[in-house]
Design an enzyme around this catalytic site. Structure first.
Site, PDB file in Angstrom:
ATOM      1  N   GLU A   1       0.781  -1.205  -0.211  1.00 46.34           N
ATOM      2  CA  GLU A   1      -0.046  -0.067  -0.023  1.00 46.34           C
ATOM      3  C   GLU A   1       0.738   1.335  -0.141  1.00 46.34           C
ATOM      4  O   GLU A   1       2.031   1.243   0.701  1.00 46.34           O
ATOM      5  CB  GLU A   1      -0.926  -0.094   1.345  1.00 46.34           C
TER       6      GLU A   1
ATOM      7  N   ASN B   1      -7.126   6.080  -1.768  1.00 44.07           N
ATOM      8  CA  ASN B   1      -5.979   5.252  -1.653  1.00 44.07           C
ATOM      9  C   ASN B   1      -6.033   3.987  -2.421  1.00 44.07           C
ATOM     10  O   ASN B   1      -6.945   3.204  -2.227  1.00 44.07           O
ATOM     11  CB  ASN B   1      -6.037   4.789  -0.131  1.00 44.07           C
TER      12      ASN B   1
ATOM     13  N   LYS C   1      -9.620   2.164  -2.083  1.00 42.62           N
ATOM     14  CA  LYS C   1      -9.720   1.402  -0.548  1.00 42.62           C
ATOM     15  C   LYS C   1     -11.106   1.725  -0.032  1.00 42.62           C
ATOM     16  O   LYS C   1     -11.238   2.826   0.075  1.00 42.62           O
ATOM     17  CB  LYS C   1      -8.500   1.852   0.425  1.00 42.62           C
TER      18      LYS C   1
ATOM     19  N   GLU D   1      -6.027   8.674   7.733  1.00 39.62           N
ATOM     20  CA  GLU D   1      -6.459   8.140   6.398  1.00 39.62           C
ATOM     21  C   GLU D   1      -7.786   9.085   6.063  1.00 39.62           C
ATOM     22  O   GLU D   1      -8.117   9.090   4.868  1.00 39.62           O
ATOM     23  CB  GLU D   1      -6.473   6.683   6.295  1.00 39.62           C
TER      24      GLU D   1
ATOM     25  N   CYS E   1      -5.025  -3.144   2.947  1.00 38.40           N
ATOM     26  CA  CYS E   1      -4.350  -2.887   4.237  1.00 38.40           C
ATOM     27  C   CYS E   1      -5.819  -3.318   5.237  1.00 38.40           C
ATOM     28  O   CYS E   1      -6.266  -4.380   5.434  1.00 38.40           O
ATOM     29  CB  CYS E   1      -4.008  -1.565   4.666  1.00 38.40           C
TER      30      CYS E   1
ATOM     31  N   ASN F   1       0.232  -1.246   5.230  1.00 42.38           N
ATOM     32  CA  ASN F   1       1.276  -0.432   6.190  1.00 42.38           C
ATOM     33  C   ASN F   1       0.548  -0.607   7.718  1.00 42.38           C
ATOM     34  O   ASN F   1      -0.316   0.349   7.962  1.00 42.38           O
ATOM     35  CB  ASN F   1       1.285   1.124   6.040  1.00 42.38           C
TER      36      ASN F   1
HETATM   37  N1  CDT Z   1      -2.944   1.252   6.559  1.00 41.36           N
HETATM   38  C1  CDT Z   1      -4.102   0.584   7.322  1.00 41.36           C
HETATM   39  O1  CDT Z   1      -5.112   0.513   6.899  1.00 41.36           O
HETATM   40  N2  CDT Z   1      -3.618   0.508   8.494  1.00 41.36           N
HETATM   41  C2  CDT Z   1      -4.384  -0.200   9.721  1.00 41.36           C
HETATM   42  C3  CDT Z   1      -3.976   0.109  10.965  1.00 41.36           C
HETATM   43  C4  CDT Z   1      -4.738   1.261  11.296  1.00 41.36           C
HETATM   44  S1  CDT Z   1      -4.328   1.821  13.032  1.00 41.36           S
HETATM   45  C5  CDT Z   1      -5.443   3.284  12.885  1.00 41.36           C
HETATM   46  C6  CDT Z   1      -4.517  -1.686   9.555  1.00 41.36           C
HETATM   47  O2  CDT Z   1      -5.770  -2.171   9.616  1.00 41.36           O
HETATM   48  O3  CDT Z   1      -3.497  -2.339   9.386  1.00 41.36           O
END
Ligand code: CDT
Length: 318
Positions: free
Chosen positions: A47, A107, A124, A143, A173, A198
């Site tokens: 991502e 995203n 996303k 985000e 993600c 990420n």
């Molecule tokens: N990038 C992403 O979606 N990361 C989220 C962590 C969010 S913590 C506010 C994940 O679900 O891995």
């Protein structure tokens, strides 16, 4: 006829805030070359693969954040990836921040055929985090500020890969934690889910402790369950290591339709993991325990689409 393809997850180590796309793309090109040497036909990058995970940085004026987004693909910066795909005959998945001509921010991820054509685009849907600066958090996760929820649904397309064809779909993600996303892909007979992530090693919401090993376990649990319950392969690729002083946990995996991990990254740096996938393996689950046409009972699932938040149940009365 067996339908075998060789899959690769191209995990990226940290990309620091001050580093330009040229640095990221240079590293990605080295991973593509490695993928070629190891016989991979599909490479999945993470991502937001071209920059640091910028939603950790607050910007009052969104226009000041425009430099994190791509307005065209390929661009001067990303063209070398498209050229490498053509040179090696490899398709690749790329996650990036998209700014449309109409000013929408998403995203986004694309799957690019070795010819350089974009086969599939996904934006996303499940955006985690918050919109405004949160003084309670240890690290911001903005985000909801920087992106709109995706407007393309969860599309699946049958596309040529290597000497065969595969039904491919994507998530990004946080989507991997939502069984609804997997099932919508499963209902379109997805065979290969590509997903980049990420994920911070720490839950920064300051609402309680979550052990590091459980953060990884929850990620793997979600991906393995999603692949098993929808009889598909999944390539899940992380950005890993300490980025701008904040740790991302890595642990990229390739999973088969039995929910087994076929390959796993062991470093928190740039790393290529490879696994051979026999797409015929998707048939077993699809014809037996997860034969949706025979066994699903959608009349009992109406809450899934009729309701967003949970509701308290009625209290038992004596
Ligand atoms: N990038 C992403 O979606 N990361 C989220 C962590 C969010 S913590 C506010 C994940 O679900 O891995």
């Amino acid at each position: 006829m067996t339908r075998r393809i060789t899959l690769a997850a191209a995990q990226l180590g940290p990309i620091q805030r001050a580093e330009g796309r040229d640095v990221a793309v240079g590293r990605m090109l080295r991973l593509m070359e490695k993928a070629h040497q190891r016989g991979a036909q599909v490479v999945v990058f993470p991502e937001l693969a071209l920059t640091t995970f910028f939603p950790r940085w607050y910007e009052e004026d969104l226009a000041q954040a425009n430099h994190w987004y791509e307005t065209a693909l390929p661009s001067n910066a990303t063209a070398p990836l498209f050229e490498a795909a053509r040179r090696y005959g490899i398709g690749f998945h790329l996650g990036y921040a998209e700014l449309t001509p109409e000013g929408h921010r998403y995203n986004t991820a694309v799957y690019v055929h070795p010819s350089g054509q974009v086969v599939l685009k996904y934006r996303k849907v499940h955006l985690p985090g918050h919109r405004d600066f949160d003084p309670v958090r240890r690290v911001q996760h903005l985000e909801k500020r920087y992106f709109e929820p995706g407007d393309l649904g969860f599309p699946v397309i049958r596309a040529p890969i290597a000497d065969t064809e595969a039904n491919i779909g994507m998530m990004i993600c946080n989507d991997r934690r939502w069984p609804e996303a997997w099932r919508v892909l499963g209902l379109q007979q997805v065979e290969l889910v590509m997903l980049g992530y990420n994920t911070p090693s720490l839950n920064a919401e300051n609402k309680g402790f979550e052990a590091h090993h459980l953060r990884v376990a929850h990620s793997h649990l979600s991906i393995q369950a999603g692949a098993y319950q929808n009889a598909c392969f999944a390539v899940a690729t992380a950005k890993a290591g300490t980025e701008d002083g904040h740790e991302l946990f890595g642990h990229s995996i390739i999973v088969n339709p039995q929910g087994e991990i076929m390959a796993q990254a062991t470093s928190w740096d740039d790393e290529l993991i490879v696994a051979e996938a026999d797409l015929g393996m998707c048939e077993l689950g699809r014809r037996t325990i997860f034969d949706f046409a025979r066994h699903r009972r959608p009349e009992h699932y109406t809450r899934i689409t009729a309701q967003t938040g949970s509701e308290a149940p009625p209290r038992w009365q004596t």
